[in-house]
Design a protein around this motif. Structure first.
Motif, PDB file in Angstrom:
ATOM      1  N   ALA A  28       0.838  -1.198   0.000  1.00  0.00           N
ATOM      2  CA  ALA A  28       0.000   0.000   0.000  1.00  0.00           C
ATOM      3  C   ALA A  28       0.881   1.259   0.000  1.00  0.00           C
ATOM      4  CB  ALA A  28      -0.891   0.012   1.243  1.00  0.00           C
ATOM      5  N   PRO A  29       0.366   2.351  -0.591  1.00  0.00           N
ATOM      6  CA  PRO A  29       1.095   3.609  -0.426  1.00  0.00           C
ATOM      7  C   PRO A  29       1.061   4.004   1.044  1.00  0.00           C
ATOM      8  CG  PRO A  29      -1.031   3.981  -1.516  1.00  0.00           C
ATOM      9  CD  PRO A  29      -0.882   2.500  -1.340  1.00  0.00           C
ATOM     10  N   MET A  30       2.220   4.315   1.615  1.00  0.00           N
ATOM     11  CA  MET A  30       2.254   4.699   3.037  1.00  0.00           C
ATOM     12  C   MET A  30       3.284   5.781   3.264  1.00  0.00           C
ATOM     13  SD  MET A  30       1.724   1.285   5.332  1.00  0.00           S
ATOM     14  CE  MET A  30       2.853   0.285   4.374  1.00  0.00           C
ATOM     15  N   ASP A  31       2.780   6.949   3.623  1.00  0.00           N
ATOM     16  CA  ASP A  31       3.646   8.084   3.909  1.00  0.00           C
ATOM     17  C   ASP A  31       4.642   7.688   5.005  1.00  0.00           C
ATOM     18  OD1 ASP A  31       4.470  10.768   3.765  1.00  0.00           O
ATOM     19  OD2 ASP A  31       3.226  11.282   5.493  1.00  0.00           O
ATOM     20  N   GLY A  32       5.916   7.912   4.749  1.00  0.00           N
ATOM     21  CA  GLY A  32       6.932   7.586   5.753  1.00  0.00           C
ATOM     22  C   GLY A  32       7.414   6.146   5.677  1.00  0.00           C
ATOM     23  N   ILE A  82       2.676   6.696  -9.209  1.00  0.00           N
ATOM     24  CA  ILE A  82       2.914   7.875  -8.361  1.00  0.00           C
ATOM     25  C   ILE A  82       1.557   8.395  -7.897  1.00  0.00           C
ATOM     26  CG2 ILE A  82       3.794  10.247  -8.327  1.00  0.00           C
ATOM     27  CD1 ILE A  82       6.115   9.327 -10.057  1.00  0.00           C
ATOM     28  N   GLN A  83       1.433   8.559  -6.582  1.00  0.00           N
ATOM     29  CA  GLN A  83       0.139   8.987  -6.019  1.00  0.00           C
ATOM     30  C   GLN A  83       0.164  10.473  -5.665  1.00  0.00           C
ATOM     31  OE1 GLN A  83      -1.343   8.233  -1.953  1.00  0.00           O
ATOM     32  NE2 GLN A  83      -2.933   6.977  -2.886  1.00  0.00           N
ATOM     33  N   LEU A  84      -0.880  11.191  -6.092  1.00  0.00           N
ATOM     34  CA  LEU A  84      -1.008  12.627  -5.822  1.00  0.00           C
ATOM     35  C   LEU A  84      -2.223  12.891  -4.951  1.00  0.00           C
ATOM     36  CD1 LEU A  84      -0.449  14.041  -9.436  1.00  0.00           C
ATOM     37  CD2 LEU A  84       1.118  14.274  -7.495  1.00  0.00           C
ATOM     38  N   GLY A 213      -8.686  -4.630  -3.188  1.00  0.00           N
ATOM     39  CA  GLY A 213      -9.203  -4.608  -1.816  1.00  0.00           C
ATOM     40  C   GLY A 213      -8.109  -4.237  -0.832  1.00  0.00           C
ATOM     41  N   ASN A 214      -8.482  -3.493   0.190  1.00  0.00           N
ATOM     42  CA  ASN A 214      -7.499  -3.043   1.176  1.00  0.00           C
ATOM     43  C   ASN A 214      -8.138  -2.901   2.554  1.00  0.00           C
ATOM     44  OD1 ASN A 214      -6.204   0.111   2.100  1.00  0.00           O
ATOM     45  ND2 ASN A 214      -4.997  -1.742   2.225  1.00  0.00           N
ATOM     46  N   GLY A 215      -7.398  -3.348   3.542  1.00  0.00           N
ATOM     47  CA  GLY A 215      -7.811  -3.167   4.936  1.00  0.00           C
ATOM     48  C   GLY A 215      -7.759  -4.438   5.733  1.00  0.00           C
ATOM     49  N   ASP A 216      -6.859  -4.431   6.718  1.00  0.00           N
ATOM     50  CA  ASP A 216      -6.801  -5.481   7.743  1.00  0.00           C
ATOM     51  C   ASP A 216      -6.203  -6.812   7.312  1.00  0.00           C
ATOM     52  OD1 ASP A 216      -7.872  -3.607   9.357  1.00  0.00           O
ATOM     53  OD2 ASP A 216      -9.837  -4.549   9.577  1.00  0.00           O
ATOM     54  N   ILE A 217      -5.461  -6.837   6.225  1.00  0.00           N
ATOM     55  CA  ILE A 217      -4.720  -8.063   5.924  1.00  0.00           C
ATOM     56  C   ILE A 217      -3.591  -8.175   6.948  1.00  0.00           C
ATOM     57  CG2 ILE A 217      -3.149  -9.198   4.274  1.00  0.00           C
ATOM     58  CD1 ILE A 217      -5.993  -9.251   3.286  1.00  0.00           C
ATOM     59  N   GLY A 238      -0.879  -2.868   3.842  1.00  0.00           N
ATOM     60  CA  GLY A 238      -0.187  -1.724   4.423  1.00  0.00           C
ATOM     61  C   GLY A 238       0.566  -2.074   5.680  1.00  0.00           C
ATOM     62  N   ARG A 239      -0.077  -1.882   6.834  1.00  0.00           N
ATOM     63  CA  ARG A 239       0.638  -1.976   8.110  1.00  0.00           C
ATOM     64  C   ARG A 239       1.295  -3.323   8.333  1.00  0.00           C
ATOM     65  NH1 ARG A 239      -4.469  -0.262  11.300  1.00  0.00           N
ATOM     66  NH2 ARG A 239      -5.320  -1.350   9.491  1.00  0.00           N
ATOM     67  N   ALA A 240       0.638  -4.387   7.927  1.00  0.00           N
ATOM     68  CA  ALA A 240       1.231  -5.715   8.173  1.00  0.00           C
ATOM     69  C   ALA A 240       2.552  -5.876   7.425  1.00  0.00           C
ATOM     70  CB  ALA A 240       0.259  -6.812   7.745  1.00  0.00           C
TER      71      ALA A 240
END
Ligand code: FMN
Length: 334
Positions: A28-32, A82-84, A213-217, A238-240
């Protein structure tokens, strides 16, 4: 292992416009976090796509050159998106054109999901979902004026009172978006509660373009479960992935082979030092080092000692020493 070959297949799993996506999982795109070094690590482990951290269109049009580093990537990361983010269709178009010319991404994504107040309260990020007409204008003008595909990453809606992902999804498709990623929470949920995978299934049913789909994997099994439950085309993690980049190779933490663990974490530190300078690279790497060493069971005092080491050569030597000292048998990573 069957699963591993499944997610890293060379055959395209789906296309974003004319760009083949060879695999169903992606970072996932993740700032930082989703900077070039981490994208290189995850891409080499099996993430099918490299999304940059979000980039403020205002910075791009103001020619503030700082944003350039966030757009940089290595060829091996392709396909690169690239995400804007912004709340102004003309400025997004000007920024996207500049990005297209200067950085040649495979496609451009518009962030319609960020719920950080400085972004959302000015109508950007998830704030765009309050204005579906503007969503259509933004995508329509980008699609008509860029030569690369355009995608969007959305949430369920601004808040639980205004859930509109199906309406927005249809507008995106009608305006020419090549795919949509859905983080299945509302803006006001931030990261609380559970992601609503039923909503991902409904969006997939409603649209012809690919739905990610995104969220909680959290585990490898979750990937298969999301695919089965929603029939989505791709799964964004993302976080995982911050704690376990090996998830893209089909491994939960206890299953990561020790040799792969070592080679990955050493390579990550090297890429960080190359991408930044050695001092900055070690500083930015600290947040990953902490997670990696925790997997090995390194005690808190030794981790603290490492994280307060400023000299990059000493930092590197200590990190290598700790990883070597705490080598674990297969199955012992936590
Ligand atoms: C630290 C952090 C930074 C994020 N930055 C971005 C971003 O720049 N662009 C974006 O679209 N989403 C961003 N997100 C949201 C993630 O892409 C993703 O939608 C969210 O974390 C839910 O997925 P997960 O449950 O797999 O973590 C960010 C999330 C986190 C935790």
């Amino acid at each position: 292992m069957a699963f591993l070959t499944d997610v890293t297949t060379r055959e395209p799993a789906f296309h974003i416009g004319n760009i083949p996506v060879c695999g169903v999982t992606m970072l996932a795109p993740m700032d930082g976090y989703s900077d070039s070094p981490f994208r290189q690590i995850t891409r080499s482990l099996g993430s099918a796509v490299s999304f940059t951290e979000f980039i403020n269109a205002m910075e791009v049009v103001s020619k503030n050159s700082k944003y350039g580093k966030r757009c940089s990537y290595q060829e091996m990361e392709r396909p690169v998106c690239i995400q804007l983010f912004d709340n102004d269709a003309d400025r997004l178009l000007a920024a996207a054109k500049r990005i297209e010319t200067l950085f040649h991404p495979d496609w451009i994504d518009i962030n319609m999901g960020c719920s950080v107040s400085q972004v959302a309260n000015r109508g950007a990020g998830v704030g765009l979902l309050k204005n579906p007409m503007l969503v259509g204008q933004v995508i329509d003008s980008l699609v008509r004026n860029l030569s690369v595909p355009v995608t969007a990453k959305i949430r369920l809606g601004w808040d639980t009172e205004s859930v509109n992902y199906l309406e927005v999804g249809r507008i995106l498709e009608e305006s020419g978006a090549a795919a949509v990623a859905l983080h299945a929470r509302t803006g006001d949920q931030l990261f609380h509660g559970s992601a609503d995978w039923d909503a991902i299934a409904q969006l997939k049913q409603a649209l012809n373009i690919p739905v990610i789909g995104n969220g909680d994997i959290q585990t490898v099994a979750d990937i298969r479960q999301m695919l089965d439950h929603t029939r989505c085309d791709g799964v964004m993690i993302g976080r995982a992935a911050i704690a376990n980049p090996w998830i893209f190779a089909g491994y939960d933490i206890p299953d990561v082979p020790a040799s792969l663990f070592k080679s990955t974490v050493f390579m990550h530190l090297k890429l960080m030092k190359d991408y930044h300078d050695p001092v900055r690279g070690c500083v930015v790497f600290r947040k990953y080092a902490k997670k990696y060493l925790t997997h090995l069971g390194v005690d808190k005092t030794a981790i603290r000692n490492l994280l307060t080491t400023v000299d990059p050569d000493q930092f590197t030597a200590k990190f290598h020493q700790l990883v070597d000292d705490y080598s674990v048998e297969p199955g012992e990573l936590k």
